[in-house]
Design a protein around this motif. Structure first.
Motif, PDB file in Angstrom:
ATOM      1  N   CYS A  17     -23.908  18.262  50.008  1.00 53.83           N
ATOM      2  CA  CYS A  17     -23.711  17.044  50.803  1.00 53.83           C
ATOM      3  C   CYS A  17     -25.041  16.355  51.089  1.00 53.83           C
ATOM      4  O   CYS A  17     -25.131  15.116  51.099  1.00 53.83           O
ATOM      5  N   THR A  69     -24.032  15.957  57.555  1.00 60.81           N
ATOM      6  CA  THR A  69     -23.237  15.240  56.556  1.00 60.81           C
ATOM      7  C   THR A  69     -21.956  15.991  56.239  1.00 60.81           C
ATOM      8  O   THR A  69     -20.871  15.394  56.159  1.00 60.81           O
ATOM      9  N   GLN A  73     -18.192  14.703  56.712  1.00 62.54           N
ATOM     10  CA  GLN A  73     -17.304  14.569  55.558  1.00 62.54           C
ATOM     11  C   GLN A  73     -16.011  15.360  55.732  1.00 62.54           C
ATOM     12  O   GLN A  73     -14.930  14.883  55.367  1.00 62.54           O
ATOM     13  N   ASN A  76     -14.469  14.556  59.749  1.00 65.98           N
ATOM     14  CA  ASN A  76     -14.051  13.153  59.830  1.00 65.98           C
ATOM     15  C   ASN A  76     -13.766  12.712  61.261  1.00 65.98           C
ATOM     16  O   ASN A  76     -12.832  11.965  61.528  1.00 65.98           O
ATOM     17  N   ASN A  79     -13.820   8.875  62.259  1.00 63.21           N
ATOM     18  CA  ASN A  79     -13.779   8.208  60.949  1.00 63.21           C
ATOM     19  C   ASN A  79     -15.178   8.016  60.372  1.00 63.21           C
ATOM     20  O   ASN A  79     -15.553   6.939  59.930  1.00 63.21           O
ATOM     21  N   ARG A  81     -16.476   9.663  57.738  1.00 65.03           N
ATOM     22  CA  ARG A  81     -16.613  10.078  56.337  1.00 65.03           C
ATOM     23  C   ARG A  81     -17.191   8.956  55.485  1.00 65.03           C
ATOM     24  O   ARG A  81     -16.787   7.800  55.597  1.00 65.03           O
ATOM     25  N   ASN A  82     -18.139   9.317  54.618  1.00 67.62           N
ATOM     26  CA  ASN A  82     -18.759   8.371  53.693  1.00 67.62           C
ATOM     27  C   ASN A  82     -18.085   8.536  52.337  1.00 67.62           C
ATOM     28  O   ASN A  82     -18.189   9.591  51.706  1.00 67.62           O
ATOM     29  N   THR A  86     -18.402  11.477  49.260  1.00 72.30           N
ATOM     30  CA  THR A  86     -17.247  12.217  48.745  1.00 72.30           C
ATOM     31  C   THR A  86     -17.184  12.116  47.228  1.00 72.30           C
ATOM     32  O   THR A  86     -16.957  13.120  46.532  1.00 72.30           O
TER      33      THR A  86
END
Length: 209
Positions: A17, A69, A73, A76, A79, A81-82, A86
């Motif tokens: 990550c 990170t 991820q 979440n 919200n 999450r990138n 992913t």
């Protein structure tokens, strides 16, 4: 000592990550947000005989960005999450599967990494000549093994040679982390079925950073 355990897998996954996050930031902003994390990721490529997964990445402090990170991820929360991270992690997992089934490429990779180690007797890991060498290893041996990882970002930065070298060096570091993750029992389904346990362990790791 066996490292087939959740703690070791969480370390290796966080390293994946971390590399993916740095790729995204360099591609979109043109600069590296965390030099310690960047150098630790690259150093892991040449640490082929470390005593433990944690030692491969230089300790908890060097993985702080990766822990944060990974939690974002998988957890979440809010919200966070990138989507690009992913995508890059999924791409690393796909490339690792191709690499690990290709003995010839693995042997060549070992030889090329030994060359980098010799180079490090004279240069730092982030020297432009070392980055260029890592870039060429990724291009020559990894990127053509399977579907290429398409890096999205600002074209003004992506067209710069130095940016390209940093990104490919980080992708090579990401593949290295993924190889280790797989070796100690990492599997894609764990990212779905054991997500809560992985997040909890990574939060514990972060407290040690």
């Amino acid at each position: 000592m066996s490292f087939h355990n959740l703690e070791s897998r969480s370390i290796a996954f966080s390293a994946m990550c971390q590399a993916a996050y740095l790729v995204d930031k360099i591609a979109t902003t043109g600069s590296c947000p965390d030099t310690v994390a960047f150098n630790a990721s690259l150093q892991s490529i040449v640490r082929t005989d470390s005593a433990s997964p944690l030692a491969t990445f230089g300790g908890h402090e060097s993985l702080k960005l990766g822990y944060k990170t990974a939690i974002a991820q998988l957890g979440n929360e809010n919200n966070t999450r990138n989507v690009q991270v992913t995508r890059y992690v999924a791409g690393l997992i796909a490339l690792e599967r191709k690499l690990s089934s290709n003995a010839g490429t693995l042997n060549l990779l070992g030889e090329r990494i030994n060359q980098v180690n010799r180079q490090l007797a004279h240069f730092e890991i982030d020297d432009s000549s070392v980055l260029s060498n890592l870039d060429s290893i990724y291009r020559d041996l990894i990127s053509n093994l399977g579907p290429k990882i398409q890096v999205n970002g600002n074209p003004a930065y992506l067209q710069q040679e130095q940016t390209q070298h940093k990104i490919r060096a980080l992708l090579l570091a990401g593949v290295r982390a993924t190889v280790l993750w797989r070796q100690i029992g990492g599997k894609r389904r764990q990212l779905l079925l054991s997500r809560g346990a992985l997040v909890a362990q990574t939060k514990q790791n972060l407290l040690r950073a």
